[in-house]
Design an enzyme around this catalytic site. Structure first.
Site, PDB file in Angstrom:
ATOM      1  CG  ASP A 111      63.378  64.265  63.306  1.00 38.57           C
ATOM      2  OD1 ASP A 111      62.709  64.499  62.285  1.00 38.57           O
ATOM      3  OD2 ASP A 111      63.718  63.116  63.646  1.00 38.57           O
ATOM      4  CE  LYS A 162      68.659  52.751  56.106  1.00 42.91           C
ATOM      5  NZ  LYS A 162      69.079  52.323  57.430  1.00 42.91           N
TER       6      LYS A 162
HETATM    7  P1  GTP Z   1      64.958  57.648  67.107  1.00 43.34           P
HETATM    8  O1  GTP Z   1      64.370  56.848  68.243  1.00 43.34           O
HETATM    9  O2  GTP Z   1      66.293  58.206  67.467  1.00 43.34           O
HETATM   10  O3  GTP Z   1      64.962  56.913  65.798  1.00 43.34           O
HETATM   11  O4  GTP Z   1      64.053  58.980  66.888  1.00 43.34           O
HETATM   12  P2  GTP Z   1      62.474  59.139  66.671  1.00 43.34           P
HETATM   13  O5  GTP Z   1      61.750  58.394  67.724  1.00 43.34           O
HETATM   14  O6  GTP Z   1      62.190  60.604  66.602  1.00 43.34           O
HETATM   15  O7  GTP Z   1      62.185  58.436  65.288  1.00 43.34           O
HETATM   16  P3  GTP Z   1      62.323  59.048  63.825  1.00 43.34           P
HETATM   17  O8  GTP Z   1      63.498  59.957  63.764  1.00 43.34           O
HETATM   18  O9  GTP Z   1      62.270  57.940  62.859  1.00 43.34           O
HETATM   19  O10 GTP Z   1      60.971  59.880  63.692  1.00 43.34           O
HETATM   20  C1  GTP Z   1      60.762  60.837  62.672  1.00 43.34           C
HETATM   21  C2  GTP Z   1      59.708  61.823  63.163  1.00 43.34           C
HETATM   22  O11 GTP Z   1      58.473  61.168  63.403  1.00 43.34           O
HETATM   23  C3  GTP Z   1      60.090  62.490  64.462  1.00 43.34           C
HETATM   24  O12 GTP Z   1      59.672  63.834  64.384  1.00 43.34           O
HETATM   25  C4  GTP Z   1      59.309  61.724  65.511  1.00 43.34           C
HETATM   26  O13 GTP Z   1      58.948  62.530  66.629  1.00 43.34           O
HETATM   27  C5  GTP Z   1      58.066  61.309  64.756  1.00 43.34           C
HETATM   28  N1  GTP Z   1      57.526  60.006  65.180  1.00 43.34           N
HETATM   29  C6  GTP Z   1      58.109  58.778  65.032  1.00 43.34           C
HETATM   30  N2  GTP Z   1      57.291  57.825  65.490  1.00 43.34           N
HETATM   31  C7  GTP Z   1      56.167  58.441  65.938  1.00 43.34           C
HETATM   32  C8  GTP Z   1      54.947  57.985  66.548  1.00 43.34           C
HETATM   33  O14 GTP Z   1      54.714  56.798  66.764  1.00 43.34           O
HETATM   34  N3  GTP Z   1      54.018  58.939  66.867  1.00 43.34           N
HETATM   35  C9  GTP Z   1      54.228  60.271  66.647  1.00 43.34           C
HETATM   36  N4  GTP Z   1      53.277  61.134  66.995  1.00 43.34           N
HETATM   37  N5  GTP Z   1      55.368  60.737  66.077  1.00 43.34           N
HETATM   38  C10 GTP Z   1      56.318  59.825  65.743  1.00 43.34           C
END
Ligand code: GTP
Length: 366
Positions: A111, A162
């Site tokens: 993202d 943070k």
């Molecule tokens: P929010 O729920 O809005 O916080 O978004 P998110 O679920 O994408 O969490 P975050 O933005 O912290 O994740 C950063 C990146 O890591 C993103 O590209 C997510 O798809 C990925 N990510 C987060 N947690 C996992 C997980 O448990 N498994 C995998 N495969 N990817 C994850």
């Protein structure tokens, strides 16, 4: 063979309802799913095999790429239960083709829209014989982020929570969500439980004397995790502030050839208008994303908002920093306030939400 892993298993809760049916990396940004922009960037950097670390709505990734026929092999590492960022990387590593313990593996969060030169990050990693190299970006206000101070040689000193006070803002460098791991370091992450790479793997490596380096750049960088960042990122790609191999020359808007835009409408600020959308007379769409089959009626205004597919916006309605879920209807003359997120299928009658002016007369008999 250069290999990469993209972390795409998160639920994307901050982008709901857009992510109710579509994982964040598959949302449309400047005319293509976001992950396609990342794939194009990886291909440009010489990556030949990429593993998607999926979990939430995992099948949709295979669906999106079922006809993909470019010079890039794609594998899918599906987590039945999300393993966190570290666990996901470790799980995806099973599918890497290379066997060398020293091979550099590129890892991207799914993202982050970034202008960083991936080949330069790889070179930086090799030149320092690093265990892990993190792309670090500088932010004007570091208070919302964990901080990553480095020494003069670029070696990471610590991973800080943070900051709560100005004294704790010891640097403006933050983790930009792009890493290179030495393969053997990646294989040492525990495989049997949820692990956070930011909170566990990186701090442990630094504490244990691992060679963890930062590659600091001032390239374009944006985390697309929130609605406002998401629309701004898309607009930046259209206007050329951010670049992608998939986006043409800078433009004020990206209008799908099947969309209809009235000659008196103003579509601007890098807005995207999706297939078969209809934009009526005197409408303003500014720095926004209007999805497929959306209808926007006369004199409505949409600023820094997303209107998801198959929705309609009534005449003279005003939206700023709003997310409208798919199959919704906003009647005429509504004023939707910033940060409102309308669930999929919601219907707001005409004059249902007003923030200014005189309230209309009560319609109910007392
Ligand atoms: P929010 O729920 O809005 O916080 O978004 P998110 O679920 O994408 O969490 P975050 O933005 O912290 O994740 C950063 C990146 O890591 C993103 O590209 C997510 O798809 C990925 N990510 C987060 N947690 C996992 C997980 O448990 N498994 C995998 N495969 N990817 C994850």
């Amino acid at each position: 063979m250069q290999e990469a892993i993209i972390l795409v298993g998160g639920k994307g809760t901050r982008l709901r309802p857009l992510t109710n049916h579509t994982p964040k990396p598959l949302l449309n940004v400047a005319g293509s799913s976001f992950i396609r922009h990342q794939i194009a960037k990886l291909t440009d950097a010489g990556v030949e095999h990429v593993v998607f670390a999926t979990s939430y709505l995992a099948d949709l990734f295979e669906e999106e790429f079922k006809d993909f026929s470019q010079d890039l092999e794609i594998s899918y590492a599906v987590e039945e239960i999300p393993l966190g960022t570290g666990g996901a990387i470790r799980n995806a590593a099973r599918l890497l083709r290379g066997t060398s313990a020293d091979a550099p593996v590129l890892i991207l969060n799914g993202d982050i829209l970034s202008g960083v030169d991936l080949r330069a990050v790889l070179r930086h990693h090799q030149a320092r014989v690093a265990d892990v190299t993190l792309h670090l970006t500088r932010v004007p206000d570091p208070r919302a982020f964990g901080l990553v101070p480095t020494d003069e040689a670029g070696r990471v000193l610590s991973f800080l929570e943070k900051p709560k006070t100005p004294e704790e803002c010891v640097t403006d460098q933050i983790n930009a969500g792009c890493y290179v791991f030495r393969r053997s370091v990646l294989d040492a992450i525990p495989a049997d439980r949820e692990v956070s790479v930011e909170q566990e793997t990186f701090p442990q490596l630094v504490a244990g004397g691992g060679r963890v380096f930062g590659h600091v750049t001032d390239d374009y960088w944006r985390d697309l995790g929130t609605p406002l960042a998401f629309v701004h990122g898309s607009a930046d790609l259209v206007t050329g502030r951010a670049t992608s191999p998939l986006v043409g020359p800078p433009a004020v808007a990206l209008i799908h050839p099947t969309a209809t835009v009235d000659a008196t409408a103003r579509v601007t600020g890098g807005s995207t208008i999706g297939p078969h959308a209809v934009i009526g007379p005197r409408v303003v769409v500014d720095r926004s994303i209007v999805g497929a089959n959306v209808t926007v009626a006369e004199a409505a205004q949409i600023h820094e908002s997303v209107v998801d597919h198959d929705s309609s916006i009534g005449s003279e309605s005003f939206l700023r920093e709003v997310v409208v879920g798919c199959h919704s209807h906003v009647g005429a003359q509504n004023e939707l306030p910033a940060q409102l997120r309308l669930a999929c299928g919601i219907r707001i009658p005409s004059l249902g939400v007003r923030m200014s002016g005189t309230a209309t007369a009560c319609l109910t008999a007392h």
